[in-house]
Enzyme design. Structure first.
Site, short mmCIF file in Angstrom:
data_model
loop_
_atom_site.label_atom_id
_atom_site.label_comp_id
_atom_site.label_asym_id
_atom_site.label_seq_id
_atom_site.Cartn_x
_atom_site.Cartn_y
_atom_site.Cartn_z
N ASP A 1 0.84 -1.19 0.00
CA ASP A 1 0.00 0.00 0.00
C ASP A 1 0.88 1.25 0.00
OD1 ASP A 1 -2.19 -1.61 0.17
OD2 ASP A 1 -2.65 -1.15 2.27
N LYS B 1 -3.88 2.96 -3.45
CA LYS B 1 -4.45 4.24 -3.89
C LYS B 1 -3.84 5.37 -3.08
CE LYS B 1 -8.85 2.95 -3.52
NZ LYS B 1 -9.12 1.57 -3.88
N MET C 1 -10.26 6.69 9.03
CA MET C 1 -10.50 7.46 7.81
C MET C 1 -11.71 8.36 7.97
SD MET C 1 -9.79 4.20 5.24
CE MET C 1 -10.57 3.03 6.38
#
Lengths: 247, 247
Positions: free
Chosen positions: B35, B57, B170
């Protein structure tokens, strides 16, 4: 100096699941106050000449009281010793770490916390059960099963909706009560559950079934530490797949 | 052989919070799919000649798609390479590890999961916030903040009762919505919250306040990973004590 104590998470059992930081701190320790559930192989990572002091409760036997643990840590740290308080799993998840930090700070001792792999993470990895899943679970709740029948301020039913995973620590004794409450609150009796005993250890066993069968599973397990996982994510476990080949 | 992949939790940031097992597996890897959030210092623990492939991402930039990640892992493992899939935190907590395990198993690849210190544990230890507490919290819920406004199947209000801790991953972008929902559902506006940015890293910052101030805290933080803790346990944090000396 005023002394220093490291509260260290020993992880779920497998000594390789200790963190690098935990290993470093453990190897520097002069004295280690440890729970009885900490795996002996973890204690083997400490220096040979470090003093090892068991302070945990064992089933059916009283341990050193919490206040006495605080006093002994304060005394050792004040004496200039490098003190490690080694706790199973993570110090801040059902580990009473908060109380120990507060007591040490009140005594003017520097405290540092080294996190550990809590049982939920260790057992999930070992059992092949994702705790969250894009399709099945957008939240996971960790709950202690050591709640008295009458006084549960946390209603487990509100924690086990269709889109969540519920993980219960120390839930063997309360398994029947938990299953009854959840089903009475509308959780489907067929919701998958896994009961993992001695998770991450060589003698790990995984039993899977439905919520209705949870009391039966609890009667089948032995005397080791038990973790219960409730939720659709259990379907991902190889143990579930092998018992229900049609699913 | 049919190939083998280790899904490895890289922990919350501090490379010392990797497990001993993760370090061993990482050092044996021929190729590492990682990641973008994995700390470069963690990748430094791998062999110098190991191939490092970023697949995560980044904010505002599309990453390699999930199906493409599966295909590349299958190809590498089938080719006989020792593959590590390195994910921030723990692979089974908001890491899409379940999907990757399923895809690899479907392709006949052996998969093993190495747990990691998830952000909730790492940040709690670094911020001095116990996630559970004998007096204040008998359960802790980990929730992703990346839920669309309209479609929340998990109602955060049911997860933030007085006897629980709620941890939101998040959650920066959705902080205002979350605070509004919780307060509308009866959670006291004065409930303590902590917002931890870059937890366990050298540039960690901890902001504390009340639930009503959560949107303000979210506007103050920078661009690093953010974790939100909501519950009375936040009162234990030094950052809370220093801002409210009377409490």
């Amino acid at each position: 100096g005023r002394g220093i104590v490291h509260l260290v998470g020993a992880g779920p059992g497998d000594p390789e699941l200790l963190t690098l930081k935990a290993q470093r701190v453990l190897q520097a320790a002069d004295v280690i106050f440890h729970d009885s559930l900490v795996d002996p192989r973890v204690l083997d990572l400490a220096r040979r000449d470090a003093t090892r002091v068991p302070v945990g409760k064992r089933r059916g036997a009283p341990g050193v009281g919490q206040a006495a643990i605080h006093d002994r840590m304060v005394a050792a740290a004040s004496d200039g010793q490098r003190v490690v308080r080694l706790k199973g799993g993570d110090p801040f998840v059902f580990g009473r770490g908060g109380e120990e930090v507060a007591a040490l700070e009140a005594a003017g001792i520097d405290v540092h916390v080294v996190p550990g792999i809590t049982a939920a993470l260790g057992c999930a990895a070992a059992a092949g059960i994702p705790l969250t899943h894009r399709d099945h679970a957008s939240a996971v709740t960790l709950l202690t099963g050591q709640v008295q029948d009458g006084d549960a301020e946390v209603d487990p039913a509100t924690l086990a909706g269709g889109d969540r995973t519920l993980v219960v620590y120390m839930g063997r004794a309360g398994a029947s009560t938990l299953a009854r409450r959840l089903i009475a609150a509308g959780v489907p009796a067929g919701r998958p559950v896994a009961m993992i005993e001695n998770g991450t250890r060589p003698d790990q066993t995984i039993r899977t079934g439905t919520l209705a069968a949870l009391p039966l599973l609890a009667r089948q397990v032995g005397g080791g530490p038990v973790l219960i996982v409730i939720g659709d994510v259990v379907r991902a476990a190889p143990a579930w797949k092998s018992r229900t080949p049609s699913s």
